[in-house]
Design a protein around this motif. Structure first.
Motif, short mmCIF file in Angstrom:
data_model
loop_
_atom_site.label_atom_id
_atom_site.label_comp_id
_atom_site.label_asym_id
_atom_site.label_seq_id
_atom_site.Cartn_x
_atom_site.Cartn_y
_atom_site.Cartn_z
N LYS A 1 50.66 43.56 21.17
CA LYS A 1 49.24 43.27 21.35
C LYS A 1 48.48 43.32 20.03
O LYS A 1 47.59 42.52 19.78
CB LYS A 1 48.65 44.25 22.37
CG LYS A 1 49.21 44.03 23.76
CD LYS A 1 48.59 44.94 24.81
CE LYS A 1 49.18 44.63 26.19
NZ LYS A 1 48.60 45.46 27.26
N LEU B 1 44.39 46.66 27.37
CA LEU B 1 45.38 47.72 27.22
C LEU B 1 45.46 48.54 28.50
O LEU B 1 44.46 48.73 29.19
CB LEU B 1 45.02 48.66 26.07
CG LEU B 1 44.93 48.09 24.65
CD1 LEU B 1 44.57 49.20 23.68
CD2 LEU B 1 46.23 47.43 24.24
N GLU C 1 48.64 52.83 26.97
CA GLU C 1 48.55 52.22 25.64
C GLU C 1 47.31 52.70 24.90
O GLU C 1 47.35 52.91 23.68
CB GLU C 1 48.55 50.70 25.77
CG GLU C 1 49.88 50.13 26.22
CD GLU C 1 49.80 48.71 26.73
OE1 GLU C 1 50.86 48.15 27.06
OE2 GLU C 1 48.69 48.15 26.83
N LEU D 1 52.53 47.91 22.41
CA LEU D 1 51.31 48.02 21.61
C LEU D 1 51.41 47.16 20.36
O LEU D 1 50.45 46.50 19.96
CB LEU D 1 51.06 49.49 21.25
CG LEU D 1 49.72 49.82 20.58
CD1 LEU D 1 48.55 49.35 21.43
CD2 LEU D 1 49.62 51.32 20.32
#
Length: 242
Positions: free
Chosen positions: A214, A164, A168, A211
């Motif tokens: 992910k 990240l 994030e 985000l």
């Protein structure tokens, strides 16, 4: 990391601007290198010990966005994008790629310094927190994910580290601290001190999208973050803290 000893790389194809920023940063005690191209930046990054990059997105024949994309593919070094005053799309795309902040030209040196200090402070606190003992660690768990806020690490189900950006990580921290609550964009921005994100420039939406991807294992959507149409976002997972 001692913030004053941080190594900053200035990426700009205009020598007067590089000189102006170099003088400004060095007066504040930072170590500074310059790059006029993506190739020069890559050499510096490969040499190690780069703490922050200021990246002009208009580099003559080169695309600053492409340089940022290539850099982010193999590195999490914080990036502050330098954009034109009206380049809203470039800012949004840059944040989607993984830049940590942006500043628009023309800018005041004092504002640039404030942004640099803010990003380095987040990065520096991450380094300091990694030296703390286990008893001081703050960990959030949700749906078999483990978010160690002290170490600023997110681990996927199975234990693999999820990469990240600092932005994030800060956004996820806001969400996991308020599971089940509906947060407006204004409320999110209020918690994300140091980020200059206007509610109408889609920057928050872009970070949420990254985000989600992910958290969704590469998918564009994640059931963990729900959009509340016309209001904002809600983190839907049950969160435990230890």
């Amino acid at each position: 990391m001692n913030e004053g000893q941080a190594h900053i790389v200035i990426v700009d194809d205009e020598a007067p601007i590089r000189t102006l920023l170099r003088n400004c940063f060095e007066q504040e005690g930072y170590r500074v290198s310059e790059a006029a191209s993506g190739a020069e930046l890559l050499k510096l990054v490969n040499g190690g010990n780069v703490d922050l990059i200021t990246l002009d997105l208009t580099l003559g024949s080169e695309s600053g966005l492409e340089i940022a994309r290539n850099l982010r593919a193999g590195s999490q070094i914080p990036i502050i994008m330098v954009t034109g005053k009206g380049d809203v799309i470039d800012r949004v795309v840059g944040l989607e790629i993984g830049a940590d902040d942006y500043i628009a030209k023309p800018f005041h040196l004092r504002e640039m310094l404030a942004r640099v200090r803010t990003v380095l402070r987040r990065t520096g606190s991450q380094t300091e927190e990694r030296t703390a003992g286990p008893a001081t660690e703050l960990i959030y768990r949700f749906d078999d994910w483990e978010f160690n806020l002290t170490r600023r690490e997110l681990r996927e189900p199975g234990g693999k580290l999820c990469q990240l950006t600092t932005a994030e990580i800060d956004l996820l921290a806001v969400l996991v601290k308020r599971p089940g609550h509906v947060l407006s964009r204004d409320a999110i921005m209020d918690q994300l001190k140091g980020h200059d994100w206007a509610a109408n420039d889609r920057a928050i939406d872009s970070q949420i999208s990254r985000l989600r991807k992910k958290l969704g294992g590469g998918s564009e959507t994640s059931s963990l973050i729900k959009t509340i149409r016309g209001v904002g976002y809600s983190f839907t997972a049950k969160v435990t803290k230890s």
